[in-house]
Design an enzyme around this catalytic site. Structure first.
Site, PDB file in Angstrom:
ATOM      1  N   PHE A  31       0.818  -1.205   0.000  1.00 50.16           N
ATOM      2  CA  PHE A  31       0.000   0.000   0.000  1.00 50.16           C
ATOM      3  C   PHE A  31       0.856   1.260   0.000  1.00 50.16           C
ATOM      4  O   PHE A  31       0.533   2.233  -0.680  1.00 50.16           O
ATOM      5  CB  PHE A  31      -0.955   0.003   1.203  1.00 50.16           C
ATOM      6  CG  PHE A  31      -1.954   1.129   1.143  1.00 50.16           C
ATOM      7  CD1 PHE A  31      -2.781   1.282   0.044  1.00 50.16           C
ATOM      8  CD2 PHE A  31      -2.061   2.046   2.172  1.00 50.16           C
ATOM      9  CE1 PHE A  31      -3.705   2.333  -0.028  1.00 50.16           C
ATOM     10  CE2 PHE A  31      -2.981   3.089   2.125  1.00 50.16           C
ATOM     11  CZ  PHE A  31      -3.800   3.230   1.017  1.00 50.16           C
ATOM     12  N   LYS A 124      -3.736   0.863   9.053  1.00 51.08           N
ATOM     13  CA  LYS A 124      -5.062   0.507   9.568  1.00 51.08           C
ATOM     14  C   LYS A 124      -4.903  -0.526  10.688  1.00 51.08           C
ATOM     15  O   LYS A 124      -5.062  -1.712  10.470  1.00 51.08           O
ATOM     16  CB  LYS A 124      -5.932  -0.049   8.445  1.00 51.08           C
ATOM     17  CG  LYS A 124      -6.168   0.950   7.303  1.00 51.08           C
ATOM     18  CD  LYS A 124      -6.921   0.309   6.162  1.00 51.08           C
ATOM     19  CE  LYS A 124      -7.201   1.307   5.048  1.00 51.08           C
ATOM     20  NZ  LYS A 124      -7.927   0.698   3.907  1.00 51.08           N
ATOM     21  N   GLY A 152      -9.714   3.829   3.367  1.00 50.98           N
ATOM     22  CA  GLY A 152     -10.783   3.580   2.412  1.00 50.98           C
ATOM     23  C   GLY A 152     -10.633   2.213   1.784  1.00 50.98           C
ATOM     24  O   GLY A 152      -9.735   1.452   2.143  1.00 50.98           O
ATOM     25  N   ALA A 156      -4.116  -2.420  -2.906  1.00 47.21           N
ATOM     26  CA  ALA A 156      -2.943  -1.818  -3.548  1.00 47.21           C
ATOM     27  C   ALA A 156      -2.792  -2.203  -5.022  1.00 47.21           C
ATOM     28  O   ALA A 156      -2.501  -1.353  -5.868  1.00 47.21           O
ATOM     29  CB  ALA A 156      -1.684  -2.201  -2.772  1.00 47.21           C
ATOM     30  N   LYS A 207     -12.489  -3.110  10.287  1.00 46.76           N
ATOM     31  CA  LYS A 207     -12.933  -3.979   9.178  1.00 46.76           C
ATOM     32  C   LYS A 207     -11.973  -5.151   8.964  1.00 46.76           C
ATOM     33  O   LYS A 207     -12.369  -6.195   8.406  1.00 46.76           O
ATOM     34  CB  LYS A 207     -13.107  -3.160   7.897  1.00 46.76           C
ATOM     35  CG  LYS A 207     -11.895  -2.344   7.456  1.00 46.76           C
ATOM     36  CD  LYS A 207     -10.906  -3.123   6.625  1.00 46.76           C
ATOM     37  CE  LYS A 207      -9.657  -2.306   6.398  1.00 46.76           C
ATOM     38  NZ  LYS A 207      -8.641  -3.038   5.604  1.00 46.76           N
ATOM     39  N   ARG A 271      -4.970  -9.141   2.707  1.00 46.41           N
ATOM     40  CA  ARG A 271      -4.097  -9.976   3.541  1.00 46.41           C
ATOM     41  C   ARG A 271      -4.869 -10.634   4.675  1.00 46.41           C
ATOM     42  O   ARG A 271      -4.629 -11.791   5.031  1.00 46.41           O
ATOM     43  CB  ARG A 271      -2.955  -9.123   4.108  1.00 46.41           C
ATOM     44  CG  ARG A 271      -1.928  -8.717   3.066  1.00 46.41           C
ATOM     45  CD  ARG A 271      -0.993  -7.658   3.580  1.00 46.41           C
ATOM     46  NE  ARG A 271      -1.667  -6.364   3.689  1.00 46.41           N
ATOM     47  CZ  ARG A 271      -1.043  -5.243   4.056  1.00 46.41           C
ATOM     48  NH1 ARG A 271       0.236  -5.268   4.359  1.00 46.41           N
ATOM     49  NH2 ARG A 271      -1.700  -4.109   4.122  1.00 46.41           N
ATOM     50  N   ASN A 272      -5.805  -9.892   5.272  1.00 47.51           N
ATOM     51  CA  ASN A 272      -6.576 -10.447   6.383  1.00 47.51           C
ATOM     52  C   ASN A 272      -7.515 -11.552   5.904  1.00 47.51           C
ATOM     53  O   ASN A 272      -7.702 -12.562   6.586  1.00 47.51           O
ATOM     54  CB  ASN A 272      -7.350  -9.324   7.070  1.00 47.51           C
ATOM     55  CG  ASN A 272      -6.412  -8.322   7.719  1.00 47.51           C
ATOM     56  OD1 ASN A 272      -5.802  -8.596   8.732  1.00 47.51           O
ATOM     57  ND2 ASN A 272      -6.283  -7.155   7.102  1.00 47.51           N
ATOM     58  N   GLU A 297      -2.944  -6.974   9.883  1.00 45.40           N
ATOM     59  CA  GLU A 297      -3.266  -6.223  11.089  1.00 45.40           C
ATOM     60  C   GLU A 297      -4.467  -6.804  11.839  1.00 45.40           C
ATOM     61  O   GLU A 297      -4.629  -6.598  13.037  1.00 45.40           O
ATOM     62  CB  GLU A 297      -3.559  -4.756  10.735  1.00 45.40           C
ATOM     63  CG  GLU A 297      -2.343  -3.968  10.268  1.00 45.40           C
ATOM     64  CD  GLU A 297      -1.407  -3.559  11.398  1.00 45.40           C
ATOM     65  OE1 GLU A 297      -1.727  -3.836  12.574  1.00 45.40           O
ATOM     66  OE2 GLU A 297      -0.357  -2.962  11.106  1.00 45.40           O
TER      67      GLU A 297
END
Length: 326
Positions: A31, A124, A152, A156, A207, A271-272, A297
């Site tokens: 990102f 984030k 937002g 990426a 989120k 990634r999450n 994260e």
């Protein structure tokens, strides 16, 4: 180092009276690289700080970030820099795309080089143990610096590919909002302003929890009914928690709330989501995170928010269930 100094420095630039904005992105992940590339496309004098000198040299030679965005050619005007002082001193906007666990340490390192720059978080997440958001850390470590947060539905790879997207810059400073819009806003990347810093930041962090849940659901091949239920109940949880912390609930109906939630929960690029999918496929948390090779994260956020929700007596059943899983 005050907002007034930043105004004196940047106002002539954003009004088109002198040279292009000087933007530095700290962090060479996917990102951070995407935002640096966007700033170059927008005519900014742009550098990206990468800790590893050899990787910085490779990016300057090949214009490719081989680790995070190997399939994309970056703008030739983007310069990678491994010396932190050279990357930060005498710049206009510092965009910080450092994982939450290293965010405070990097701010402490740049403090001697900050004069009139604005510092904007792209991260984030929530700091482990302290439950500090990135804006909290900026205020603590750089107390007189004008600051903001950017958040937002911003995957990426899509941004680097030039697909239309939008984001939100939240700041108490109108000039910071305007400067970041000047640096990043374009026909393909729309940048909207907000003064609800905490709400925008909460949306970006929370989120990630539900992207892990949706990745797990995808591994179990659930139907559209189930996905829709997860999304809508996730939004309810996010809003309940955020309002308890003083955020504006209407923020969660915008790009940094439901927009980011939808994008992150529905994309295998997230990634999450990938970590959740690995967990749902029977892998351990250690296996899932090591195979990813990047920071997700959401795992730390699940731990932090679960504990805080109990303290605040906020009903968050999805978060609680995920905590039990991990």
């Amino acid at each position: 180092m005050s907002d007034l100094q930043f105004k004196d420095l940047v106002e002539p630039i954003v009004l088109g009276q002198k040279t292009a904005l000087r933007v530095t992105v700290l962090g060479g992940g996917s990102f951070g690289t995407a935002m640096a590339n966007t700033a170059v496309r927008n005519g900014c004098d742009t550098m990206i700080w990468i800790r590893d000198e050899s990787i910085a040299a490779e990016i300057n030679a090949t214009h490719v970030n081989k680790r995070y965005l190997p399939d994309f050619q970056l703008e030739t005007g983007l310069r990678a820099e491994s010396n932190l002082e050279d990357a930060v001193r005498d710049r206009d906007i510092i965009l910080v795309a450092i994982p939450s666990h290293s965010f405070r340490d990097v701010l402490r390192q740049i403090k001697p080089f900050i004069s009139a720059q604005a510092v904007v978080s792209l991260t984030k997440g929530i700091e482990a143990k302290t439950f500090s958001f990135m804006s909290d850390i900026i205020r603590e470590e750089l107390p007189e610096v004008p600051y903001g947060v950017l958040s937002g539905p911003n995957l990426a790879k899509e941004i680097v590919a030039g697909q239309p997207a939008g984001t939100v810059i939240a700041s108490d400073s109108e000039l910071v909002r305007y400067a970041v819009q000047q640096a990043l806003h374009s026909a393909l990347f729309r940048v909207f302003g907000s003064d609800d810093v905490h709400g925008v930041e909460l949306g970006g962090a929370l989120k990630n929890i539900y992207a892990v849940a949706m990745g797990m659901a995808a591994a179990y091949k659930v139907g559209e009914n189930t996905k829709s239920m997860i999304l809508t109940r996730a939004l309810a949880e996010m809003s309940r928690f955020a309002v308890k912390l003083g955020a504006n609930p209407l923020t969660f109906l915008g790009l940094s709330g439901v927009g980011d939630l939808f994008a992150t929960c529905n994309s295998p690029l997230s990634r999450n989501y990938q970590v959740g999918f690995a967990l749902g496929s029977g892998k351990t948390l250690e296996q899932a995170t090591s195979e990813l090779g990047q920071t997700a994260e959401g795992i730390n956020t699940i731990v932090q928010v679960n504990a805080r929700a109990k303290e605040l007596d906020v009903y968050m059943p999805i978060t609680t269930a995920l905590y039990e899983v991990i």
